[in-house]
Write a protein that holds these residues in place. Sequence first.
Motif, PDB file in Angstrom:
ATOM      1  N   CYS B  40       0.844  -1.194   0.000  1.00  0.00           N
ATOM      2  CA  CYS B  40       0.000   0.000   0.000  1.00  0.00           C
ATOM      3  C   CYS B  40       0.881   1.246   0.000  1.00  0.00           C
ATOM      4  N   ILE B  41       0.414   2.259  -0.717  1.00  0.00           N
ATOM      5  CA  ILE B  41       1.147   3.530  -0.698  1.00  0.00           C
ATOM      6  C   ILE B  41       0.308   4.548   0.058  1.00  0.00           C
ATOM      7  N   VAL B  42       0.948   5.207   1.024  1.00  0.00           N
ATOM      8  CA  VAL B  42       0.215   6.190   1.817  1.00  0.00           C
ATOM      9  C   VAL B  42       0.284   7.535   1.095  1.00  0.00           C
ATOM     10  N   GLY B  43      -0.876   8.062   0.721  1.00  0.00           N
ATOM     11  CA  GLY B  43      -0.923   9.357   0.036  1.00  0.00           C
ATOM     12  C   GLY B  43      -1.111  10.487   1.032  1.00  0.00           C
ATOM     13  N   VAL B  44      -2.150  10.383   1.858  1.00  0.00           N
ATOM     14  CA  VAL B  44      -2.410  11.380   2.900  1.00  0.00           C
ATOM     15  C   VAL B  44      -2.554  10.638   4.223  1.00  0.00           C
ATOM     16  N   LEU B  62       7.694  18.276  -0.495  1.00  0.00           N
ATOM     17  CA  LEU B  62       8.482  17.757  -1.601  1.00  0.00           C
ATOM     18  C   LEU B  62       7.586  16.972  -2.551  1.00  0.00           C
ATOM     19  N   SER B  63       8.147  16.643  -3.684  1.00  0.00           N
ATOM     20  CA  SER B  63       7.421  15.849  -4.659  1.00  0.00           C
ATOM     21  C   SER B  63       7.026  14.514  -4.037  1.00  0.00           C
ATOM     22  N   GLY B  64       5.772  14.141  -4.220  1.00  0.00           N
ATOM     23  CA  GLY B  64       5.321  12.856  -3.690  1.00  0.00           C
ATOM     24  C   GLY B  64       4.904  12.918  -2.242  1.00  0.00           C
ATOM     25  N   SER B  65       4.821  14.121  -1.667  1.00  0.00           N
ATOM     26  CA  SER B  65       4.469  14.211  -0.257  1.00  0.00           C
ATOM     27  C   SER B  65       2.952  14.156  -0.051  1.00  0.00           C
ATOM     28  N   GLY B  66       2.185  14.138  -1.133  1.00  0.00           N
ATOM     29  CA  GLY B  66       0.748  13.933  -0.982  1.00  0.00           C
ATOM     30  C   GLY B  66      -0.083  15.190  -1.119  1.00  0.00           C
ATOM     31  N   LYS B  67       0.510  16.265  -1.628  1.00  0.00           N
ATOM     32  CA  LYS B  67      -0.228  17.517  -1.765  1.00  0.00           C
ATOM     33  C   LYS B  67      -1.399  17.362  -2.733  1.00  0.00           C
ATOM     34  N   SER B  68      -1.093  16.854  -3.924  1.00  0.00           N
ATOM     35  CA  SER B  68      -2.167  16.706  -4.910  1.00  0.00           C
ATOM     36  C   SER B  68      -3.214  15.738  -4.402  1.00  0.00           C
ATOM     37  N   THR B  69      -2.761  14.696  -3.739  1.00  0.00           N
ATOM     38  CA  THR B  69      -3.719  13.705  -3.248  1.00  0.00           C
ATOM     39  C   THR B  69      -4.663  14.330  -2.244  1.00  0.00           C
ATOM     40  N   LEU B  70      -4.135  15.166  -1.375  1.00  0.00           N
ATOM     41  CA  LEU B  70      -4.980  15.855  -0.398  1.00  0.00           C
ATOM     42  C   LEU B  70      -6.034  16.702  -1.113  1.00  0.00           C
ATOM     43  N   PHE B 112      -5.271  23.264 -12.880  1.00  0.00           N
ATOM     44  CA  PHE B 112      -4.380  22.113 -12.906  1.00  0.00           C
ATOM     45  C   PHE B 112      -2.965  22.491 -13.314  1.00  0.00           C
ATOM     46  N   GLN B 113      -2.052  21.709 -12.794  1.00  0.00           N
ATOM     47  CA  GLN B 113      -0.641  21.954 -13.062  1.00  0.00           C
ATOM     48  C   GLN B 113      -0.324  21.938 -14.561  1.00  0.00           C
ATOM     49  N   SER B 114      -0.912  20.976 -15.266  1.00  0.00           N
ATOM     50  CA  SER B 114      -0.594  20.879 -16.700  1.00  0.00           C
ATOM     51  C   SER B 114      -1.719  21.457 -17.546  1.00  0.00           C
ATOM     52  N   ASP B 189      -3.572  23.612  -8.129  1.00  0.00           N
ATOM     53  CA  ASP B 189      -2.499  22.636  -7.965  1.00  0.00           C
ATOM     54  C   ASP B 189      -1.290  23.070  -8.788  1.00  0.00           C
ATOM     55  N   GLU B 190      -0.320  23.621  -8.128  1.00  0.00           N
ATOM     56  CA  GLU B 190       0.893  24.121  -8.783  1.00  0.00           C
ATOM     57  C   GLU B 190       0.569  24.849 -10.077  1.00  0.00           C
ATOM     58  N   PRO B 191      -0.238  25.890  -9.995  1.00  0.00           N
ATOM     59  CA  PRO B 191      -0.701  26.505 -11.236  1.00  0.00           C
ATOM     60  C   PRO B 191       0.411  27.203 -12.011  1.00  0.00           C
ATOM     61  N   THR B 222       2.106  24.667  -3.956  1.00  0.00           N
ATOM     62  CA  THR B 222       3.293  25.150  -4.662  1.00  0.00           C
ATOM     63  C   THR B 222       4.545  24.501  -4.099  1.00  0.00           C
ATOM     64  N   HIS B 223       5.608  24.560  -4.871  1.00  0.00           N
ATOM     65  CA  HIS B 223       6.913  24.074  -4.434  1.00  0.00           C
ATOM     66  C   HIS B 223       7.795  25.236  -4.011  1.00  0.00           C
ATOM     67  N   ASP B 224       7.316  26.421  -4.302  1.00  0.00           N
ATOM     68  CA  ASP B 224       8.181  27.587  -4.287  1.00  0.00           C
ATOM     69  C   ASP B 224       7.881  28.414  -3.042  1.00  0.00           C
TER      70      ASP B 224
HETATM   71  N1  LIG Z   1      -3.405   6.716  -8.318  1.00  0.00           N
HETATM   72  C1  LIG Z   1      -2.401   6.419  -7.492  1.00  0.00           C
HETATM   73  N2  LIG Z   1      -2.094   5.122  -7.218  1.00  0.00           N
HETATM   74  C2  LIG Z   1      -1.090   4.809  -6.384  1.00  0.00           C
HETATM   75  N3  LIG Z   1      -0.312   5.707  -5.785  1.00  0.00           N
HETATM   76  C3  LIG Z   1      -0.545   7.006  -6.020  1.00  0.00           C
HETATM   77  C4  LIG Z   1      -1.600   7.432  -6.900  1.00  0.00           C
HETATM   78  N4  LIG Z   1      -1.597   8.774  -6.942  1.00  0.00           N
HETATM   79  C5  LIG Z   1      -0.586   9.180  -6.145  1.00  0.00           C
HETATM   80  N5  LIG Z   1       0.043   8.115  -5.578  1.00  0.00           N
HETATM   81  C6  LIG Z   1       1.150   8.160  -4.618  1.00  0.00           C
HETATM   82  O1  LIG Z   1       0.786   9.003  -3.562  1.00  0.00           O
HETATM   83  C7  LIG Z   1       1.905   9.786  -3.168  1.00  0.00           C
HETATM   84  C8  LIG Z   1       1.547  11.245  -3.174  1.00  0.00           C
HETATM   85  O2  LIG Z   1       1.325  11.662  -4.512  1.00  0.00           O
HETATM   86  P1  LIG Z   1       0.906  13.140  -4.904  1.00  0.00           P
HETATM   87  O3  LIG Z   1       0.608  13.175  -6.339  1.00  0.00           O
HETATM   88  O4  LIG Z   1      -0.135  13.606  -3.976  1.00  0.00           O
HETATM   89  O5  LIG Z   1       2.255  13.933  -4.620  1.00  0.00           O
HETATM   90  P2  LIG Z   1       2.497  15.491  -4.762  1.00  0.00           P
HETATM   91  O6  LIG Z   1       2.835  15.965  -3.401  1.00  0.00           O
HETATM   92  O7  LIG Z   1       1.384  16.148  -5.456  1.00  0.00           O
HETATM   93  O8  LIG Z   1       3.803  15.512  -5.645  1.00  0.00           O
HETATM   94  P3  LIG Z   1       4.199  16.515  -6.836  1.00  0.00           P
HETATM   95  O9  LIG Z   1       4.785  17.709  -6.193  1.00  0.00           O
HETATM   96  O10 LIG Z   1       5.217  15.756  -7.591  1.00  0.00           O
HETATM   97  O11 LIG Z   1       2.963  16.797  -7.622  1.00  0.00           O
HETATM   98  C9  LIG Z   1       3.045   9.438  -4.090  1.00  0.00           C
HETATM   99  O12 LIG Z   1       3.905   8.555  -3.421  1.00  0.00           O
HETATM  100  C10 LIG Z   1       2.388   8.760  -5.232  1.00  0.00           C
HETATM  101  O13 LIG Z   1       3.236   7.748  -5.726  1.00  0.00           O
END
Ligand SMILES: Nc1ncnc2c1ncn2[C@@H]1O[C@H](COP(=O)(O)OP(=O)(O)OP(=O)(O)O)[C@@H](O)[C@H]1O
Lengths: 717, 343
Positions: B40-44, B62-70, B112-114, B189-191, B222-224
Motif C-alpha cells: 500500500c502507498i500512503v498518500g495522505v 516535496l514531490s510525492g508528499s501527498g499535496k495533490s492527493t490531499l 491544474f498543473q498541466s 495545484d501548482e498553477p 506550490t513548491h516555491d
Molecule cells: N493513483 C495512485 N495510485 C497509487 N499511488 C498514487 C496514486 N496517486 C498518487 N500516488 C502516490 O501518492 C503519493 C503522493 O502523490 P501526490 O501526487 O499527492 O504527490 P504530490 O505531493 O502532489 O507531488 P508533486 O509535487 O510531484 O505533484 C506518491 O507517493 C504517489 O506515488
Amino acid sequence: MEFIKKYPKVFQWLFLLLIFFGLCFAIEVPETYKFIRGQAEFVKDPNQNFYIFLGKEVRYYPFDVFWRLPPLLGWLPIWINDSLFFLMNEWLPMEFWNEDTQSYKTRPLVLQITREVTSIMTFLIELIRDILLGGLKTIVAFTSWDFVGSNSWAKMPGLPWTIVAAGAAILAYQLSGKGLALFAGLVMVYISIFGQWKPSMQTLSFILVAAPLSFVFGLGLGIAAFKNKRVEKALYPILLVMQTMPQYAVLVPALVLFGVGDHAAVIITMIVAVPPMILLTLLGLRAVPPEVIEAGRMSGCNNWQLMFKVLIPTARRDILIGVNQVIMVCFSMAVISAFIGAKGLGFNLLLALNQLNIGLALEAGLCISLIAILLDKMSLAWANKQVDYFGNLTFYERNKNAIYFGIAVFIGIVLAYLGSFYFKQGFNYLFEVPHNKGISTADFWNKGVDWIFDTFFVYIKAFNTWLIVEVLQPMRALYLRMPAVATIVLVVGAGYLIGGIRSALVVCGLTLFIALSPWWDRALVTTYMATFGVIVSCIIGFTVGTLCFQNKHSTSFMLGVCDIFQTFPSFVYLIPVMMLFGITDTSVLIAVIVYATIPATRYTIEGLRSVPTALHDAATMSGVNKFQRLTKIEFPLAFPHMMLGLNQTIVFALFMVIIGAFIGTEDLGQYILKALSDKNGAGIGLTLGICVAFIGLIFDNLIRTWVDNRKKHLGIA
Amino acid sequence: MSNPVIKCENVFKIFGSNAEKMLQDSNGNVDAKTFQENGCIVGVNNASFEVAKGEMLVVMGLSGSGKSTLLRCISRLTDATGGKIFIEGQDLLELNNKQLIDLRRNKMGMVFQSFALLPHKTVVENIAFPLQIKGIEIEDSIAKAMDMVKLVGLEGRENYFPRELSGGQQQRVGIARSLAVEPDIWFLDEPFSALDPLIRKEMQDEFLRLQEKLQKTIMFITHDFDEALKLADRIAIMKDGIIEQLDTPANIVLNPATEYVRKFTEEVPREKVLLIEDVMDKSDTKDLSELKVSKDETIENVAEKILSQDKSVAVIDNDNKIIGSINPTKIINTVFGGRKNNN
Ligand SMILES: Nc1ncnc2c1ncn2[C@@H]1O[C@H](COP(=O)(O)OP(=O)(O)OP(=O)(O)O)[C@@H](O)[C@H]1O
Ligand SMILES: [Mg+2]
C-alpha cells in the motif's frame, strides 16, 4: 565451460535444438504414414480407428502418439455444426407475427433474429444502391411489387456518375485540399470511363453500410471496455484471435447463419472490422491525460457528458484512425466477400480470375486499388484534420462546399437530361457508363500476358521447376518429417526460454489445440509456406529498408510506397502472379513474399528512424563511420521494433498463404475454401480459422514477449 | 473560526487493494513503511485542519508528499480512505453523485498543473465549458466567458485553440475556466510551476489582484517558498502524507514544529516572512527615536529605515498607539543570526 557461463542463453538454446533433433531422429516415420490429399479423412476406411464423443463419430488413421497425436478434438467441428443447426432450427421456438400472411407463426428464436437482421441489412444496402444507381427495391420495401408495377414513376432515379464524382472531389477538397480533390475526381472519372461504375458503386454501397455500423459497434464496445474492466477482460481474447484470424475463415459460419449475399457479407464484415475499432477506441481513451478527465469532472460533468464532451473529442484522432482502419477492413472484406456472393468489384475480379481472363482481372484489380488508396487517403486526411474555428465566417464561407455540391447536383442532372437527347439510341453516357461498355484494355493485357508467356515461357518454367523441386518440395518434406512431439517440445521450449513458464503454457495450449485437431499435417504445410515467405520477405525488406534509410528522400518515398501497397486488399496480389506463373505454388509464394515484404520494409525503416538523434550525434562525435554506426548502434536499438515487423510479416504471410488456396494449395486454406461451398462446413471452417489464428498467435506471443523483455533491457520501453 | 468553509478530520488516503482493511487494523496509527511492505502507498496520513472563509491556505512539500492527493480528496476526485471532510458544514463523503455534481458546478473551481484544457475547443469555448455543462444557454455562456477572457487579459485570442497558445496563456485559460462558474472555493495545484520566472511573477501579481477582488476561499499548492510567502495566509507543510505543521508563515519560520520543517524553512529569507509585530519588544516603550513603524510591515520593507536609527524605534498599531519597540540590533540578529546558527 567458460563459454557456457558467459552465454547461458546460447547454451540453453543449443540444448533445446539438440533435444529437438534428437527426437526427430529417434522417432521413425511410420510405414503407413502418408500425407492425406483431398478429403480422404471423411472416407470410411477399414484401416481407420474411430471413437465416439458427445455422440459424434470421429474417424482417423492411428499413429504412434510420438509421431502424430490422435485428433482428440476431431469432434469439435461436427459439434459446432450440430450446435449451430440446433440453435438455428430447434432452440426456443416462439410465436412471431408475420406481416405477409397476417398470422402468427412459430419459429426458433435465433432463426427469427437472423431473419430480422438480414432484412434490415438488405434494406440498408438496397437503399444506398438505389440512391447511387437507381432502382425499385426501396420503394418496394415500403409498398409492394404491385404498386411499383402499376405506377411507372415509382422508381428511384439514381445519381448520375458526374454528381458522385463531383461529390467525391468536393469531399476530398474539404478534408485535405486541391491535391486529393484532383485525385478523387480522376479516380471517379477513370472508374466511369472504364465501365466499372456499377460494380464500384455496389462495393461502395456495401462499405457505406458496413463501415458506419462497424464504427458504432466498435466505439460502443470500446467505451464499454474502457469503463468496465470485466468487459475488457472478456473482449481481450476475442480481439487477440481476430487479429490473426484470416478474414476468409470468418466467412464460413456466416453462410450458415445468414445465407449468401450482400447482407451476410455486411454482417461478417462487421465481425472483422469491429475489433480494430475497439482497440483504437480503447487506446485513444486511455491516452487522454488524467488531468483533462479531472478538469471535466471539476466542471461538473456527469458520466455521459464526460464521455461525449471530454473523452471522445480529446481522443478524436485515435478514434478517426480507427475509422480509417474500419474502412480499409470493410473494403478488403467487400472484395473477399465475393466468395459468399456479395456483388461488386470483388465479384467481377473473382469471375475474371476463375476464367483466367487476366486482362479483366487486372482492370478490376486496378479499380479496387485506386478506390482503396482514395478511401485510405480521405479517411486519414479526416483524422489528421484539425478542427477549425467557424465563429466569424460568413454564411457563404461556412457552407461553401455544400453550395458547390448543390451546384454540382444541378449541373449533373442537367447534363444527364441533355444526354438523354444526345445519346438517343444507346446508353446515356452522361448518366451511367454501363458495365464493360466503357473503354476496355483487357485485350491489350491479355495479349501482353500471352506475349510474356510465349517469350519467357521456357525461363519461367525452368525457374518454377527448379524452385519446386530443389527448394519447396524438400522443405515441405522436412516440415512433415517432424514428429509432433518434437515440434511441441521445440515450441514450448522456445516459449520457456523467452518468456518463462507463463509463455510456455500459453504456447503449449495453442500448439496442442492444433496438434489435437485433425489437421496437423495441413497446419505444417501452411507453416512451411509461411516460413518460406517470411524468410525471403525479411531478407528483402531488411535490405531494402536499410538501404532506403541511408537517404531522407528514399526513406519517405519507400514509406509512401508501403502505405499504398498496404491499402490493396490481399486478393489483388494474386492477379499479377497468376499472370506470370500460372496456377502453381510458386505463384502463391511470390504473392506471399510481395505482400509480406511490406511490413518487413516498413518496420525496418521505422525502427531505424526511431533511434534517438542524440545517440546518432553522440556516435558520430565519437568517430565511428557510417557502417559502424549502423551495426553498433542503430541495428541493436532498432531491433526490437524490427521484430515487431517480423510479427506483422508473419501475420501478413499467413493471410496470403490462406488466400492462396484460391490458386490451389494443399494446406489449411484449401479446406477453408472447401468449407465455403459445403453445407456442413461451418464448424470445419471455424476450427480451421482458429488453427490458423493460433499459428499466428504462437509467433505473436513469442515475439512480443521477447520484444518487451528486450526493450526493458535497453531501457526504451 | 466558527464556520470553516473546508474542514478535514483525520483524513487518510491510502492506495492499494486492501487499503481499507489495513487502515482499520492500524487504528489510525499509519506507518508508511509497514504499509509499503504490504503493497500500500500512503498518500495522505491523518490530515486534520480547517480553512476559513476568504482564507488562502498554501500547501507545500516535496514531490510525492501527498499535496495533490490531499487536494483530490477534498474535491472528491478520489474518495478518501478514511476520515471526514466537510464543505460548508456538509459531509462531502455523504453526498450522492448528483449532489456532488451540483457542488462542483456551483461551488468549486480547480486549476491544474498541466493546464488540462480541452484540445478541441477554443479559448472562449474552453472557458464557457463548465457553464454549458451546467445547462446555461450557449450565447449567455459565451458572453460570460468573454468577461472572463478580459479578466485574465486574453482579449483578441478568444478564438485561438490551446495548441496555439504559450504555457502562460494556457494557464490563464485554465484560471479563467475555473473562475467562470464563480466558485466560492478555489483549488490550485501548482498553477504556475510550468511557467518561466518572469511570467510566473506576472501571474502571481495578477492572481493577488484577482483574489483582492474576488475574496475566495483558496487552497494553493506550490513548491516555491517565495510564492507561498507572497500569497499565503497560512502554510501547511507536508511530508510523506503527514501535515507536519500548519501555521502562519512567521510562526513556521520562527517556531518550526519539527526538525523537518526547520530544515525546510532554513533557507527562507526571514525579512520577507517576519512582520515587525513578530520581533518587537513589547515591554520596552521608553527612550525611542522619532521614527514610527506599523506592526504589520514586513522587516524587509522597513529594515533600512530602522537601521538608520541609533535608538529603538516605536511600533504602532492601526490606531497609531504605541504597542512596543524594536532595536536595530534586533533586526540584524533576526535577518542574519538565524542563518549563522545553522551553518
Ligand atoms: N493513483 C495512485 N495510485 C497509487 N499511488 C498514487 C496514486 N496517486 C498518487 N500516488 C502516490 O501518492 C503519493 C503522493 O502523490 P501526490 O501526487 O499527492 O504527490 P504530490 O505531493 O502532489 O507531488 P508533486 O509535487 O510531484 O505533484 C506518491 O507517493 C504517489 O506515488
Ligand atoms: Mg502534485
